[in-house]
Structures are given as C-alpha cells and as structure tokens.
Design a protein around this motif. Structure first.
Motif, PDB file in Angstrom:
ATOM      1  N   GLU A  70       0.800  -1.221   0.000  1.00  0.00           N
ATOM      2  CA  GLU A  70       0.000   0.000   0.000  1.00  0.00           C
ATOM      3  C   GLU A  70       0.836   1.276   0.000  1.00  0.00           C
ATOM      4  O   GLU A  70       0.287   2.380   0.042  1.00  0.00           O
ATOM      5  CB  GLU A  70      -0.973  -0.017   1.185  1.00  0.00           C
ATOM      6  CG  GLU A  70      -1.937  -1.202   1.107  1.00  0.00           C
ATOM      7  CD  GLU A  70      -3.110  -1.079   2.047  1.00  0.00           C
ATOM      8  OE1 GLU A  70      -3.379   0.047   2.525  1.00  0.00           O
ATOM      9  OE2 GLU A  70      -3.759  -2.099   2.307  1.00  0.00           O
ATOM     10  N   GLN A  79      -0.040   4.127  -2.692  1.00  0.00           N
ATOM     11  CA  GLN A  79      -1.179   5.017  -2.527  1.00  0.00           C
ATOM     12  C   GLN A  79      -0.895   6.152  -1.534  1.00  0.00           C
ATOM     13  O   GLN A  79      -1.616   7.156  -1.521  1.00  0.00           O
ATOM     14  CB  GLN A  79      -2.422   4.246  -2.102  1.00  0.00           C
ATOM     15  CG  GLN A  79      -2.400   3.703  -0.687  1.00  0.00           C
ATOM     16  CD  GLN A  79      -3.739   3.103  -0.273  1.00  0.00           C
ATOM     17  OE1 GLN A  79      -4.761   3.337  -0.922  1.00  0.00           O
ATOM     18  NE2 GLN A  79      -3.740   2.329   0.796  1.00  0.00           N
ATOM     19  N   ASP A  94      -0.641   9.644  -2.921  1.00  0.00           N
ATOM     20  CA  ASP A  94      -1.847  10.455  -3.114  1.00  0.00           C
ATOM     21  C   ASP A  94      -2.056  11.432  -1.959  1.00  0.00           C
ATOM     22  O   ASP A  94      -2.758  12.437  -2.113  1.00  0.00           O
ATOM     23  CB  ASP A  94      -3.086   9.559  -3.236  1.00  0.00           C
ATOM     24  CG  ASP A  94      -3.041   8.663  -4.470  1.00  0.00           C
ATOM     25  OD1 ASP A  94      -2.298   8.999  -5.411  1.00  0.00           O
ATOM     26  OD2 ASP A  94      -3.744   7.637  -4.475  1.00  0.00           O
ATOM     27  N   GLU A 143      -5.755  14.398   0.966  1.00  0.00           N
ATOM     28  CA  GLU A 143      -5.307  14.513  -0.424  1.00  0.00           C
ATOM     29  C   GLU A 143      -5.178  15.977  -0.832  1.00  0.00           C
ATOM     30  O   GLU A 143      -4.167  16.392  -1.417  1.00  0.00           O
ATOM     31  CB  GLU A 143      -6.280  13.807  -1.358  1.00  0.00           C
ATOM     32  CG  GLU A 143      -6.110  12.301  -1.444  1.00  0.00           C
ATOM     33  CD  GLU A 143      -6.964  11.700  -2.536  1.00  0.00           C
ATOM     34  OE1 GLU A 143      -6.408  11.034  -3.439  1.00  0.00           O
ATOM     35  OE2 GLU A 143      -8.193  11.892  -2.511  1.00  0.00           O
TER      36      GLU A 143
END
Length: 477
Positions: free
Chosen positions: A67, A70, A73, A383
């Motif tokens: 992971e 990600q 992001d 984000e």
C-alpha cells in the motif's frame, strides 16, 4: 545549522575513514533509486508514521509495502517506521502494571506482544513482521515511489534480554546496590514505570561507539534514510552530534527528535516535535483557552528557535492515540479544523496509521489490533491538503520556511487568521476556533478562492464574514 556542520564533518570522515568498498553498496542503490535527503525536500514534505503491527490484519512488512504507492496520493514524502526490531520477552508488558510473568495461563500470555520500544536486538527485524528481505523490499518500494524511510531509534534503553546485559553490563545504569534499573524521571528521581526496559548509561563512551555501530548497520545494509530518536532529550546531545558526524559520512540523513529542545537542532536533528502546539490545539478544541494563548505561543517559538529550526505538527500519533484518546475524543467537531491547521502552520505535518481512514478507536499498544481500511471523510481532505503543501511555496515549512503573519480580525479571541507567503505565493488560513457562530471583520481585499471547495469570495477592506462553529477556510488569491 545542522546540515552545514554535518556536511563539513562528513567530507572529512569520507576522506579519512571510509574506503571505496564500504561506500559502494549504498552508492549503487542511490543511483537506481531516490535522490539523497535534501533541505529542499523537507520544505514541502508530509511524514507518515507506520505502525506495522496494527496497519493490517497480517501485521507484516509485506502488507504495508503493498500500500506504499497510494501514500503518494496523500503527499507523503517520509515514512517513519515504528520500531521494527525483536521485542524482549523478559518483563514484557501486558496490561496496566502487569508483565507476562504475572500471567499464569500460557495461552493468555501469547496475546501480549510487548512494547515496540523494549528492544532485544538492534540489528535484526521482528520475525512477526517478516524477514530482512521483506524489510529491504519495503525500503526499495518506498524509494521507487519517491519516499524516504526513517527508523524509530531507541537509544535510551534496551529490553531486559538484550545481549548487552550479559556482554556489557557496564553500559547500563545501576542503583547503589549495583543492580541495573529501569529509566528514572530526572526531575523526580522516580521510575517512569517503564519496567520492561533497562536504562542505558551514556557516561560510558564505549556505549557511544556501540550504539553508533548499530545505527550504521541499517544505513549500510538496508539503505534507510534517517532516524526518529525516541526520548531524544534523555540521551546526551553530544552523543547525537558525534554519531551524526560519522553516519552522515555514509549518506545524508533526515533526523527527527522526539523533543522540542532547541539545543538538539544545532548539529544533530532536522526536526523536533511540536508537543506544546499540539497540547494547545487540544485545549482550543476543548474551549479551555482562547486564540490569544495560541498567538502568544507563536510569538514565543519565533523568538526561541533559530530560523532554520522546524517542528512536526500533528493531531495524533501512536502515544496520543493509545494513551490520551482518538482525534475525535480529544478534538470532536474541531478535528478537521485542527488537521488543516497542522498543514498550514510552519513545519511538517504528520499522518499516523489509521488517521487517514477516520480511525476513531484507541489502538492496543501491547496486543495485536488493526486499523480500519475504509476511506471516509479524512482521506480526501488529506489529499487536498497534501497537494497544497506540495505545490505552494507559501506552505514551505522546513529550513527555509515561508513567512507567517498573523492577520487581525475584530474577534481575535475566537478567530485565528494568518497569512503564509513566499516567492509571490500566498495562502491564508481563517478559522472560527469556538463552538459558537461568529461574525467578524478582517482587512483583506481582492478575489480569493476557497481552496477546499473551489468557491470564489470577493472581499473589501473591513468586509464582514460569518463563520459557523469550527468553520475554517483556506484562501488563495
């Protein structure tokens, strides 16, 4: 200041102490991976604290490694791994004041995995997490995704079955009876109740060399990028300075101190903890103080620290979550307002495992637990904030931080408003730091975009604004 002094020392050490064969493995990895740690990187970085045990049901390096991509992001640039080393079994903590020796049922004892900070071996990985090869893959994956990896380093104490206790008992602090003891509070002389660890004594200079050698192992063998120093202020500053002179002869490192002691920044650490600011955020959220107290704090740190010193801002971390409560428990409806504040202040924002998934539970500290994995309200906020932190020079927070200027309003006891600016970029944070609706005026003029929702607001000097309880806006001109 730290980087200049260390760079000069590093050049001398490389010339006199290192040979080509010793440096070659790290150099090869750097050529095929990430650029060396730099001050420029620190300006816009977000740091992520990874709790490997609780990050996934498996609790393994591999599960976290999957992971890592990600995290880009969210703007993550630095991954701080909580201790990854084998955990001592002797005097292992269970619940409350109990150790596993107090539990007779062998099946009951198995569920207590102990504190990450009771280390049995500095140069090995906890087999519960995986193998050294799994760890190496984690670091390489982070580097391939443009992220640096720092290890949680516990230099103040070891677990009770660390091999130094037999091989080098002179490395430890002893009482009048000659017995090795757990760490004491220097202010009171009483135990911190960290009974699962043995206190190291830095009066012994041979310990300095041994500890530095253990740190060197992770840089040379696993190409890690720095350290987060647990209770950094309880270890002599001179040790950190001397150790870093040697270690940065191998490669540039990022150093985080679990402390806000300004003396640690001179020649050892890049960043410290903003503990005082964090506690004030909790008090603001609980309506125990006014914004004026916050303003006084910002004035104090402006005069306390050197211009190139900076702090880590956070609404949670492993200690806060497990022992003092979740973000929701401590901050309630003010949670997102305080989160946005950690990104817009000078410094570097922290994300703790589970925070990005709206985690509203206290993770068990000595047992297996698991963070939630469903994206809710917090992920998209992180984000957006991470993108702004990365893209706008106005939110630079490192050694060449953007300016911070308090903006006056007609309700300064309730409204916090400030401007960050650098290289022509401008970001303005305005928040109602109260649980009541506020009407106020502020001297801003022009057309502004609300970064979080994209709305445009036109303001004239003395314009009147209305903010609901805990409402915040981040304006860009």
């Amino acid at each position: 200041m730290r980087k200049i002094a260390i760079a000069l020392a590093g050049l001398m050490i490389m010339a006199s102490c290192k040979n080509e064969n010793q440096q070659e493995p790290v150099a090869e990895k750097e050529q095929s991976g990430i650029e060396p740690v730099s001050e420029e990187m620190m300006e816009s970085a977000v740091i992520y604290e990874a709790n490997i045990r609780q990050y996934s049901p498996e609790g393994t390096f591999d599960a976290f490694t999957e992971e890592i991509p990600q995290l880009k992001d969210l703007g993550v640039k630095i991954i701080w791994l909580m201790p990854v080393y084998p955990i001592s079994e002797v005097k292992r903590k269970a619940t409350g004041d109990r150790s596993i020796e107090d539990i007779e049922d062998p099946e009951e004892r198995k569920k207590y995995l102990g504190s990450y900070y009771a280390i049995a071996d500095y140069s090995a990985v906890n087999p519960e997490f995986g193998t050294e090869e799994d760890f190496r893959e984690l670091v390489e994956t982070a580097h391939d995704n443009g992220m640096y990896v720092i290890l949680d380093w516990v230099a103040n104490h070891t677990g009770w079955d660390h091999h130094w206790l037999e091989e080098h008992p002179e490395f430890y602090t002893k009482n009048k009876q000659g017995e090795i003891i757990d760490p004491l509070n220097p202010a009171t002389g009483e135990s911190w109740n960290w009974t699962d660890v043995a206190d190291l004594n830095y009066d012994n200079k041979k310990l300095w060399s041994a500890m530095t050698s253990e740190m060197r192992y992770w840089i040379e063998e696993h190409n890690i990028d720095g350290f987060r120093a647990d209770v950094a202020g309880e270890v002599p500053t001179e040790f950190w300075e001397q150790s870093l002179e040697e270690l940065e002869g191998i490669k540039p490192l990022f150093m985080l101190a679990e402390s806000e002691d300004k003396d640690l920044f001179h020649n050892a650490f890049d960043m410290g903890y903003n503990w005082e600011g964090h506690h004030l955020m909790n008090q603001l959220a609980q309506q125990e103080i006014s914004v004026e107290v916050w303003d006084d704090y910002m004035k104090k740190i402006d005069t306390t620290y050197q211009k190139d010193d900076f702090l880590m801002n956070f609404v949670t971390n492993h200690d806060e979550n497990s022992w003092n409560g979740t973000v929701q428990e401590r901050m309630g409806d003010a949670s997102e307002t305080m989160l946005a504040l950690t990104y817009t202040l000078p410094g570097m924002p922290l994300i703790y495992s589970g925070q990005e998934y709206d985690m509203d539970k206290r993770l068990k500290f000595f047992e297996k637990d698991t963070i939630p994995k469903e994206k809710g309200n917090v992920w998209p906020v992180l984000e957006k904030l991470g993108t702004l932190k990365k893209e706008s020079p106005a939110l630079h927070g490192g050694k060449n931080a953007a300016d911070y200027n308090r903006l006056e309003t007609s309700a300064d006891k309730k409204i916090l408003a400030f401007e960050r600016s650098k290289d022509g970029a401008q970001v303005i944070y305005i928040a109602n730091m109260s649980d009541e609706e506020q009407d106020f005026t502020i001297n801003l003029e022009g057309d502004f975009t609300d970064y979080m929702n994209g709305d445009t607001t036109t303001l004239a000097p003395g314009a009147k604004l209305n903010f609901q309880p805990w409402e915040y806006r981040i304006f860009r001109k």
